[in-house]
Design a protein around this motif. Structure first.
Motif, PDB file in Angstrom:
ATOM      1  N   LEU A 432      -6.042 -19.272  50.703  1.00  0.00           N
ATOM      2  CA  LEU A 432      -4.678 -19.036  50.216  1.00  0.00           C
ATOM      3  C   LEU A 432      -3.708 -18.870  51.391  1.00  0.00           C
ATOM      4  O   LEU A 432      -2.604 -19.434  51.384  1.00  0.00           O
ATOM      5  N   SER A 433      -4.136 -18.116  52.393  1.00  0.00           N
ATOM      6  CA  SER A 433      -3.222 -17.838  53.509  1.00  0.00           C
ATOM      7  C   SER A 433      -2.875 -19.112  54.285  1.00  0.00           C
ATOM      8  O   SER A 433      -1.839 -19.195  54.918  1.00  0.00           O
ATOM      9  N   LYS A 434      -3.723 -20.122  54.201  1.00  0.00           N
ATOM     10  CA  LYS A 434      -3.432 -21.389  54.909  1.00  0.00           C
ATOM     11  C   LYS A 434      -2.377 -22.210  54.158  1.00  0.00           C
ATOM     12  O   LYS A 434      -1.825 -23.150  54.705  1.00  0.00           O
ATOM     13  N   LEU A 435      -2.193 -21.904  52.872  1.00  0.00           N
ATOM     14  CA  LEU A 435      -1.354 -22.777  52.039  1.00  0.00           C
ATOM     15  C   LEU A 435      -0.029 -22.166  51.592  1.00  0.00           C
ATOM     16  O   LEU A 435       0.935 -22.892  51.349  1.00  0.00           O
ATOM     17  N   ARG A 436       0.007 -20.835  51.475  1.00  0.00           N
ATOM     18  CA  ARG A 436       1.111 -20.247  50.701  1.00  0.00           C
ATOM     19  C   ARG A 436       2.483 -20.401  51.357  1.00  0.00           C
ATOM     20  O   ARG A 436       3.502 -20.348  50.656  1.00  0.00           O
ATOM     21  N   LEU A 437       2.522 -20.593  52.665  1.00  0.00           N
ATOM     22  CA  LEU A 437       3.825 -20.745  53.302  1.00  0.00           C
ATOM     23  C   LEU A 437       4.496 -22.055  52.863  1.00  0.00           C
ATOM     24  O   LEU A 437       5.702 -22.124  52.668  1.00  0.00           O
ATOM     25  N   ASN A 438       3.700 -23.078  52.663  1.00  0.00           N
ATOM     26  CA  ASN A 438       4.267 -24.397  52.339  1.00  0.00           C
ATOM     27  C   ASN A 438       4.239 -24.752  50.864  1.00  0.00           C
ATOM     28  O   ASN A 438       4.946 -25.650  50.434  1.00  0.00           O
ATOM     29  N   HIS A 439       3.373 -24.067  50.106  1.00  0.00           N
ATOM     30  CA  HIS A 439       3.239 -24.440  48.694  1.00  0.00           C
ATOM     31  C   HIS A 439       3.156 -23.194  47.822  1.00  0.00           C
ATOM     32  O   HIS A 439       2.550 -22.198  48.232  1.00  0.00           O
ATOM     33  N   ASN A 440       3.722 -23.299  46.612  1.00  0.00           N
ATOM     34  CA  ASN A 440       3.588 -22.173  45.694  1.00  0.00           C
ATOM     35  C   ASN A 440       2.166 -22.181  45.133  1.00  0.00           C
ATOM     36  O   ASN A 440       1.740 -23.145  44.501  1.00  0.00           O
ATOM     37  N   CYS A 441       1.413 -21.113  45.397  1.00  0.00           N
ATOM     38  CA  CYS A 441       0.009 -21.051  44.979  1.00  0.00           C
ATOM     39  C   CYS A 441      -0.186 -19.871  44.035  1.00  0.00           C
ATOM     40  O   CYS A 441       0.576 -18.912  44.060  1.00  0.00           O
ATOM     41  N   GLN A 442      -1.222 -19.953  43.220  1.00  0.00           N
ATOM     42  CA  GLN A 442      -1.595 -18.812  42.384  1.00  0.00           C
ATOM     43  C   GLN A 442      -3.035 -18.453  42.695  1.00  0.00           C
ATOM     44  O   GLN A 442      -3.891 -19.346  42.757  1.00  0.00           O
ATOM     45  N   TYR A 443      -3.282 -17.158  42.854  1.00  0.00           N
ATOM     46  CA  TYR A 443      -4.651 -16.686  43.060  1.00  0.00           C
ATOM     47  C   TYR A 443      -5.118 -16.105  41.734  1.00  0.00           C
ATOM     48  O   TYR A 443      -4.408 -15.308  41.122  1.00  0.00           O
ATOM     49  N   ASP A 444      -6.283 -16.543  41.254  1.00  0.00           N
ATOM     50  CA  ASP A 444      -6.753 -16.045  39.945  1.00  0.00           C
ATOM     51  C   ASP A 444      -8.259 -15.849  39.986  1.00  0.00           C
ATOM     52  O   ASP A 444      -9.009 -16.784  40.285  1.00  0.00           O
ATOM     53  N   GLU A 445      -8.703 -14.606  39.695  1.00  0.00           N
ATOM     54  CA  GLU A 445     -10.152 -14.354  39.721  1.00  0.00           C
ATOM     55  C   GLU A 445     -10.647 -13.848  38.377  1.00  0.00           C
ATOM     56  O   GLU A 445     -11.797 -13.471  38.230  1.00  0.00           O
ATOM     57  N   LYS A 446      -9.739 -13.844  37.374  1.00  0.00           N
ATOM     58  CA  LYS A 446     -10.091 -13.279  36.074  1.00  0.00           C
ATOM     59  C   LYS A 446     -10.662 -14.356  35.140  1.00  0.00           C
ATOM     60  O   LYS A 446     -10.175 -15.478  35.143  1.00  0.00           O
ATOM     61  N   ASP A 447     -11.669 -14.006  34.375  1.00  0.00           N
ATOM     62  CA  ASP A 447     -12.295 -14.894  33.369  1.00  0.00           C
ATOM     63  C   ASP A 447     -13.160 -15.994  34.006  1.00  0.00           C
ATOM     64  O   ASP A 447     -13.129 -16.202  35.223  1.00  0.00           O
ATOM     65  N   GLY A 448     -13.864 -16.704  33.114  1.00  0.00           N
ATOM     66  CA  GLY A 448     -14.737 -17.801  33.560  1.00  0.00           C
ATOM     67  C   GLY A 448     -13.903 -18.937  34.123  1.00  0.00           C
ATOM     68  O   GLY A 448     -12.705 -19.057  33.824  1.00  0.00           O
ATOM     69  N   ILE A 449     -14.557 -19.804  34.889  1.00  0.00           N
ATOM     70  CA  ILE A 449     -13.817 -20.866  35.585  1.00  0.00           C
ATOM     71  C   ILE A 449     -13.156 -21.836  34.595  1.00  0.00           C
ATOM     72  O   ILE A 449     -12.023 -22.296  34.815  1.00  0.00           O
ATOM     73  N   GLY A 450     -13.849 -22.101  33.463  1.00  0.00           N
ATOM     74  CA  GLY A 450     -13.302 -23.030  32.463  1.00  0.00           C
ATOM     75  C   GLY A 450     -11.967 -22.521  31.919  1.00  0.00           C
ATOM     76  O   GLY A 450     -10.993 -23.270  31.818  1.00  0.00           O
ATOM     77  N   ARG A 451     -11.927 -21.234  31.590  1.00  0.00           N
ATOM     78  CA  ARG A 451     -10.676 -20.671  31.048  1.00  0.00           C
ATOM     79  C   ARG A 451      -9.571 -20.705  32.089  1.00  0.00           C
ATOM     80  O   ARG A 451      -8.400 -20.919  31.784  1.00  0.00           O
ATOM     81  N   ARG A 452      -9.963 -20.455  33.340  1.00  0.00           N
ATOM     82  CA  ARG A 452      -8.940 -20.471  34.398  1.00  0.00           C
ATOM     83  C   ARG A 452      -8.382 -21.890  34.582  1.00  0.00           C
ATOM     84  O   ARG A 452      -7.187 -22.061  34.769  1.00  0.00           O
ATOM     85  N   TYR A 453      -9.254 -22.905  34.496  1.00  0.00           N
ATOM     86  CA  TYR A 453      -8.766 -24.299  34.571  1.00  0.00           C
ATOM     87  C   TYR A 453      -7.757 -24.565  33.448  1.00  0.00           C
ATOM     88  O   TYR A 453      -6.716 -25.171  33.658  1.00  0.00           O
ATOM     89  N   ARG A 454      -8.082 -24.102  32.219  1.00  0.00           N
ATOM     90  CA  ARG A 454      -7.201 -24.357  31.068  1.00  0.00           C
ATOM     91  C   ARG A 454      -5.831 -23.721  31.284  1.00  0.00           C
ATOM     92  O   ARG A 454      -4.807 -24.299  30.949  1.00  0.00           O
ATOM     93  N   ARG A 455      -5.859 -22.483  31.834  1.00  0.00           N
ATOM     94  CA  ARG A 455      -4.572 -21.808  32.090  1.00  0.00           C
ATOM     95  C   ARG A 455      -3.731 -22.621  33.072  1.00  0.00           C
ATOM     96  O   ARG A 455      -2.523 -22.756  32.905  1.00  0.00           O
ATOM     97  N   GLN A 456      -4.367 -23.150  34.102  1.00  0.00           N
ATOM     98  CA  GLN A 456      -3.628 -23.923  35.102  1.00  0.00           C
ATOM     99  C   GLN A 456      -3.159 -25.255  34.526  1.00  0.00           C
ATOM    100  O   GLN A 456      -2.048 -25.697  34.819  1.00  0.00           O
ATOM    101  N   ASP A 457      -3.997 -25.877  33.669  1.00  0.00           N
ATOM    102  CA  ASP A 457      -3.577 -27.131  33.020  1.00  0.00           C
ATOM    103  C   ASP A 457      -2.297 -26.899  32.219  1.00  0.00           C
ATOM    104  O   ASP A 457      -1.379 -27.722  32.225  1.00  0.00           O
ATOM    105  N   ALA A 458      -2.266 -25.750  31.526  1.00  0.00           N
ATOM    106  CA  ALA A 458      -1.141 -25.471  30.625  1.00  0.00           C
ATOM    107  C   ALA A 458       0.170 -25.269  31.373  1.00  0.00           C
ATOM    108  O   ALA A 458       1.245 -25.404  30.791  1.00  0.00           O
ATOM    109  N   ILE A 459       0.088 -24.942  32.670  1.00  0.00           N
ATOM    110  CA  ILE A 459       1.346 -24.794  33.426  1.00  0.00           C
ATOM    111  C   ILE A 459       1.549 -25.961  34.396  1.00  0.00           C
ATOM    112  O   ILE A 459       2.497 -25.983  35.165  1.00  0.00           O
ATOM    113  N   GLY A 460       0.617 -26.913  34.347  1.00  0.00           N
ATOM    114  CA  GLY A 460       0.816 -28.149  35.115  1.00  0.00           C
ATOM    115  C   GLY A 460       0.388 -28.094  36.568  1.00  0.00           C
ATOM    116  O   GLY A 460       0.863 -28.903  37.379  1.00  0.00           O
TER     117      GLY A 460
END
Ligand code: GAP
Length: 509
Positions: A432-460
């Motif tokens: 994250l620290s390598k990217l956040r200065l140049n790009h808007n990033c989200q850090y997410d560690e909650k829930d299973g990986i599948g659900r986290r993918y779906r959340r990110q899909d829903a916001i594009g």
């Protein structure tokens, strides 16, 4: 899904995920006013950035300014807005609903247009691969009859508006049998003109002398600064001045979500040219703006040019770029050849010369202007509506995804440690620290990986980076791409360059 349902889904998705909220919602909202939320403001900023980069950064001869919203009241007398910035309005006596007379007529024409489209698709079904659409449109009797009707309506409307014959506009509405969409009746009032500018009072001064207006377009802030910019920037013709900012119009009917609001944002560019060359520059900017839109990949078939029937008081040529919104093809951007109307008028009202001195010919003259003017909120709506989809993934799985053009996405990268332990969160934060200065990033560690993918899909979010146990040994991560849901392994040291090459603004240029 009907078009109306399509828009409703987008509105509710936009609210649920923090793109757009109704304004002052705790007080039940304010009609046609909206707030951009945490993701909406990111998307909006990215659209602005794309426009500003394309206009100002990529052109040697275009500079940007940021003029104030309040301007000297004479500005609006000079621009013609005090006298002519009107919409013809008409009320239905049974429903008490108010409409723009021109929009009622346009909607009627759009219905005939749809019938033409149906004729064309019938032709296509009948003739298959041999079908020649251009020839069909030029020869089919039904199409020709309908097109003649459209031309006649347009002609009558144009004549009535040019002659300021509001009774004639009412007669046209009655003759066409247009009914109120709410009451279904033809019980119309007379057509009246309604000035769209908001006024307020300056400081403690009251009465007419203190009246000032909220700007109804950003363009006038550019015109009054023409000479300031030209001299301080040593600009030579042709050159442009660009601006992004708020504009305000007391719209008779503000509806369809953020499509028509009373407070909105414009991205405008005034291009100053030698008199007589405005025709070529008008064509040039039509082409440039088409390319700008096309690069985003929203689908060229979703855009069309529409020449203005009734030219504004300042224009010698004008067209709209229309976009295929859920409610049909509607204006997204205007391209106008504004002649020397504005600068000349400001010269007259201010008593100051607003001329360009050509050192080669030793001539001094008032330049002509070609403007491009796009509504930021409408562009936002175009991107959002175009990207919303519900996908069936098979085996009872589905997802809602916003396939926003990568470079515009509000969140570019999601950083996802596979589990919340074993040193994975720490490794993920390193990425994250390598990217956040140049790009808007989200850090997410909650829930299973599948659900986290779906959340990110829903916001594009275009890219999800997963840090797993192997990452601790091989210093590599799995990058999952939103649209194809494909995955690839990338070395952490390559991640900044990789991400930039996939989602950076440079990918649009
Ligand atoms: N300076 C020229 C000008 O203002 P316009 O066609 O009236 O031209 C330009 O407006 C663009 O501003 C439109 O194409 C549209 O995208 C946007 N716009 C106009 N009125 C709007 C409104 N009420 N709400 C949202 N966007 C609006």
């Amino acid at each position: 899904m009907s078009q109306e349902d399509g828009l409703k889904k987008v509105i509710s998705h936009a609210k649920e995920y923090g793109f757009v909220f109704p304004s002052s919602e705790i007080y039940d909202g304010l009609s046609a006013a909206y707030d951009y939320g945490q993701l909406g403001s990111e998307l909006k900023n990215n659209i602005k950035n794309y426009w500003w980069t394309a206009m100002v950064r990529m052109n040697d001869n275009i500079v940007g300014i940021d003029a104030s919203i309040f301007m000297h009241p004479k500005t609006w007398k000079a621009s013609g807005h005090v006298d002519a910035f009107n919409d013809p309005l008409i009320d239905n006596k049974d429903s008490n609903k108010r409409y723009r007379a021109d929009v009622l007529i346009e909607d009627h024409i759009a219905k005939i247009d749809k019938k033409i489209d149906k004729d064309v698709s019938k032709g296509l079904n009948r003739f298959g691969d041999d079908f020649n659409e251009v020839e069909f449109r030029a020869t089919n009797v039904n199409v020709l009859r309908r097109q003649t009707t459209i031309d006649e309506i347009n002609g009558k409307f144009k004549d009535a508006m040019n002659a300021e014959d509001l009774a004639g506009v009412k007669t046209l509405i009655e003759d066409l049998g247009i009914v109120c969409p709410v009451s279904g009746s033809k019980n119309w009032t007379d057509v009246r003109q309604f000035n769209l500018m908001f006024s307020t009072e300056l400081g403690a001064v009251s009465g007419d002398s203190g009246v000032i207006y909220l700007r109804p377009e950003t363009a006038q802030g550019i015109f009054v600064n023409f000479l300031n910019v030209q001299k301080s920037g040593r600009m030579k013709l042709p050159f442009g001045i660009a601006q992004i900012g708020k504009a305000f119009r007391n719209e008779i009917i503000a509806r369809q979500f953020i499509f028509r609001m009373r407070e909105f944002e414009q991205m405008e560019m005034q291009f100053f040219v030698k008199p007589g060359t405005q025709g070529e520059w008008y064509e040039f900017w039509k082409e440039e703006r088409k390319k700008w839109h096309s690069t985003l990949g929203l689908g060229d078939e979703n855009y069309k040019f529409h020449d203005h029937i009734k030219l504004a008081h300042y224009a010698d040529a004008a067209c709209d770029i229309e976009f295929n919104f859920p409610m049909g093809f509607k204006e997204l951007e205007g391209i106008h050849s504004r002649t020397d109307f504005d600068l000349k008028s400001h010269e007259e009202f201010s008593g100051k010369k607003l001329r360009f001195f050509d050192p080669e010919t030793k001539e001094s003259f008032v330049p002509y202007v070609v403007e491009t003017s796009i509504g930021l909120d409408r562009m936002f709506l175009a991107v959002l509506c175009n990207s919303y989809r519900e996908e069936d993934l098979g085996e009872g799985n589905s997802r809602t995804v916003l396939s926003i053009p990568f470079a515009l996405a509000p969140v570019k990268v999601a950083i996802l440690p596979l589990v919340k332990k074993d040193g994975l969160p720490e490794k993920a934060r390193e990425v994250l620290s390598k990217l956040r200065l140049n790009h808007n990033c989200q850090y997410d560690e909650k829930d299973g990986i599948g659900r986290r993918y779906r959340r990110q899909d829903a916001i594009g979010t275009p890219l999800c980076i997963t840090i797993d146990h192997d990452s601790l040994n091989d210093d590599a991560v799995t990058v999952r791409e939103r649209d194809g849901m494909t995955q690839e392994r990338v070395a952490i040291s390559d991640i900044p360059a990789y991400v930039e090459s996939r989602v950076g603004m440079a990918t649009l240029f």
